[in-house]
Design an enzyme around this catalytic site. Structure first.
Site, short mmCIF file in Angstrom:
data_model
loop_
_atom_site.label_atom_id
_atom_site.label_comp_id
_atom_site.label_asym_id
_atom_site.label_seq_id
_atom_site.Cartn_x
_atom_site.Cartn_y
_atom_site.Cartn_z
N GLU A 225 16.68 36.38 -10.58
CA GLU A 225 17.24 36.63 -11.92
C GLU A 225 17.81 35.40 -12.60
O GLU A 225 18.05 35.42 -13.80
CB GLU A 225 18.32 37.74 -11.85
CG GLU A 225 19.58 37.28 -11.17
CD GLU A 225 20.85 37.87 -11.76
OE1 GLU A 225 20.78 38.76 -12.59
OE2 GLU A 225 21.93 37.39 -11.36
N ASN A 226 18.05 34.31 -11.83
CA ASN A 226 18.62 33.10 -12.44
C ASN A 226 17.70 31.89 -12.37
O ASN A 226 18.13 30.76 -12.54
CB ASN A 226 19.93 32.72 -11.73
CG ASN A 226 20.95 33.82 -11.73
OD1 ASN A 226 21.22 34.42 -10.68
ND2 ASN A 226 21.51 34.11 -12.88
N ASN B 195 21.19 41.65 -13.67
CA ASN B 195 21.71 41.74 -15.05
C ASN B 195 21.09 40.71 -16.00
O ASN B 195 21.16 40.88 -17.21
CB ASN B 195 23.24 41.62 -15.04
CG ASN B 195 23.73 40.38 -14.32
OD1 ASN B 195 23.41 40.17 -13.15
ND2 ASN B 195 24.50 39.57 -15.00
N HIS B 196 20.50 39.64 -15.47
CA HIS B 196 19.88 38.63 -16.35
C HIS B 196 18.39 38.85 -16.56
O HIS B 196 17.70 37.98 -17.09
CB HIS B 196 20.13 37.23 -15.80
CG HIS B 196 21.58 36.85 -15.78
ND1 HIS B 196 22.35 36.85 -16.93
CD2 HIS B 196 22.41 36.48 -14.77
CE1 HIS B 196 23.59 36.49 -16.62
NE2 HIS B 196 23.65 36.28 -15.32
N HIS C 56 22.24 44.90 -6.70
CA HIS C 56 22.76 43.76 -7.47
C HIS C 56 24.04 44.21 -8.16
O HIS C 56 23.99 44.94 -9.16
CB HIS C 56 21.69 43.35 -8.48
CG HIS C 56 21.95 42.02 -9.10
ND1 HIS C 56 21.62 40.83 -8.50
CD2 HIS C 56 22.53 41.68 -10.28
CE1 HIS C 56 21.96 39.82 -9.28
NE2 HIS C 56 22.52 40.32 -10.37
N HIS D 72 24.20 39.04 -6.56
CA HIS D 72 24.89 38.87 -7.84
C HIS D 72 26.11 37.96 -7.80
O HIS D 72 26.32 37.18 -8.72
CB HIS D 72 25.27 40.20 -8.51
CG HIS D 72 26.05 40.02 -9.80
ND1 HIS D 72 25.48 39.51 -10.94
CD2 HIS D 72 27.36 40.26 -10.10
CE1 HIS D 72 26.40 39.45 -11.90
NE2 HIS D 72 27.54 39.89 -11.42
N HIS E 223 26.76 35.51 -5.87
CA HIS E 223 26.35 34.14 -5.49
C HIS E 223 27.19 33.57 -4.34
O HIS E 223 27.08 32.39 -4.02
CB HIS E 223 26.38 33.18 -6.68
CG HIS E 223 25.36 33.49 -7.73
ND1 HIS E 223 25.01 32.60 -8.74
CD2 HIS E 223 24.58 34.59 -7.94
CE1 HIS E 223 24.08 33.13 -9.51
NE2 HIS E 223 23.81 34.35 -9.05
FE LIG Z 1 22.61 35.89 -10.03
FE LIG Z 2 23.51 38.84 -11.55
#
Ligand SMILES: [Fe+2]
Ligand SMILES: [Fe+2]
Length: 275
Positions: free
Chosen positions: A55-56, A83-84, A166, A191, A193
């Site tokens: 997602e990142n 979420n991203h 997540h 999520h 990290h």
């Molecule tokens: Fe993330």
């Molecule tokens: Fe996230």
């Protein structure tokens, strides 16, 4: 001992299956760290499946078709998100057309993509992958706890199931682990990290960890250049965030599956610096 257990378990239909799950790849540095660590990890751990949270991966926020293709070309079997997911518009049609990439199953039905997929190993082993989003402090249109049933039902015949939960709140992730204990092979949290120290196999046979951590720069603040993160907190003013490149590490877990479907034998944390 671990070697003997692994050999003993190879008799069953899914015995010997190993899932390497890697936490949120942050930026190009996260992608490069994964791709450079992967040959070493393949040799050492011999994973049947490699699943990553992406997602990142596109500049720290979201994912593009190009970066997803690079991951698949590098040997990744499935990509989970969070979420991203929708930060980059160019990914929307890709989410609908590429079965191996999943976004949280409890997003609204009308949003692009799907929340579950099945990938097949070289020996015909079938792994179901489900992505969920927590509902506390994150935007997800439906409850993770009710929608997981629909997602599991969509998978059909599989040998093992990996769920990427997540979520921001540890409580939701712990609860999901207990909720699915004995019904899926693993519930892995992403999520935050930051890796947690609670990896274990629950009594029903489901491998669980609250957060596997990220694959990216440990020298930043959950991926962001630390000076910028600190300035933002110090001044309370908008600050442009860039991905740190300092001290990249890969963070993930290896799940050894039992011969019985939907059961794990062990979960081992993998934390390694970029070679
Ligand atoms: Fe993330
Ligand atoms: Fe996230």
């Amino acid at each position: 001992m671990a070697e003997r257990e692994a050999l003993a378990s190879e008799d069953g239909p899914s015995g010997g299956v190993r899932i390497l799950f890697v936490g949120d790849l942050v930026g190009g540095i996260g992608r490069r760290t994964l791709l450079e660590c992967l040959p070493l990890l393949r040799e050492r751990l011999q994973p049947t499946f490699v699943v990553v949270n992406g997602e990142n991966v596109a500049g720290g926020l979201g994912i593009t078709p190009k970066s997803a293709n690079q991951l698949f070309a590098g040997g990744v079997d499935a990509i989970t998100l969070g979420n991203h997911t929708y930060h980059r518009r160019e990914i929307y049609p890709y989410l609908d057309s590429e079965p191996r990439i999943v976004r949280p199953a409890n997003f609204l039905r009308g949003q692009p993509g799907h929340g579950a997929c099945v990938v097949e190993g070289a020996g015909g082993e079938r792994l179901g992958v489900v992505n969920l989003s927590g509902n506390l402090h994150l935007r997800a249109g439906r409850s993770a706890f009710t929608e997981i049933e629909t997602a599991l039902g969509e998978l059909g015949e599989v040998d093992q199931i990996l769920v990427d939960m997540h979520a921001e709140a540890t409580s939701e992730k712990v609860a999901m682990g207990w909720h699915l204990d004995g019904r899926v092979t693993a519930v892995v949290g992403t999520h935050t990290h930051v890796p947690t120290a609670d990896a274990r196999v629950l009594p029903g046979g489901t491998a669980y960890i609250t957060d596997v951590g990220m694959t990216g720069p440990r020298g930043g603040v959950i991926g962001v250049k630390r000076e910028q993160a600190i300035e933002s907190l110090l001044t309370q003013m908008p600050v442009r965030f860039e991905t740190s490149e300092e001290d990249p590490w890969l963070m993930g877990v290896l799940i050894r599956c039992a011969a019985t479907p939907m059961r794990a034998e062990s979960i081992e944390q993998i934390l390694m610096p970029r070679p």
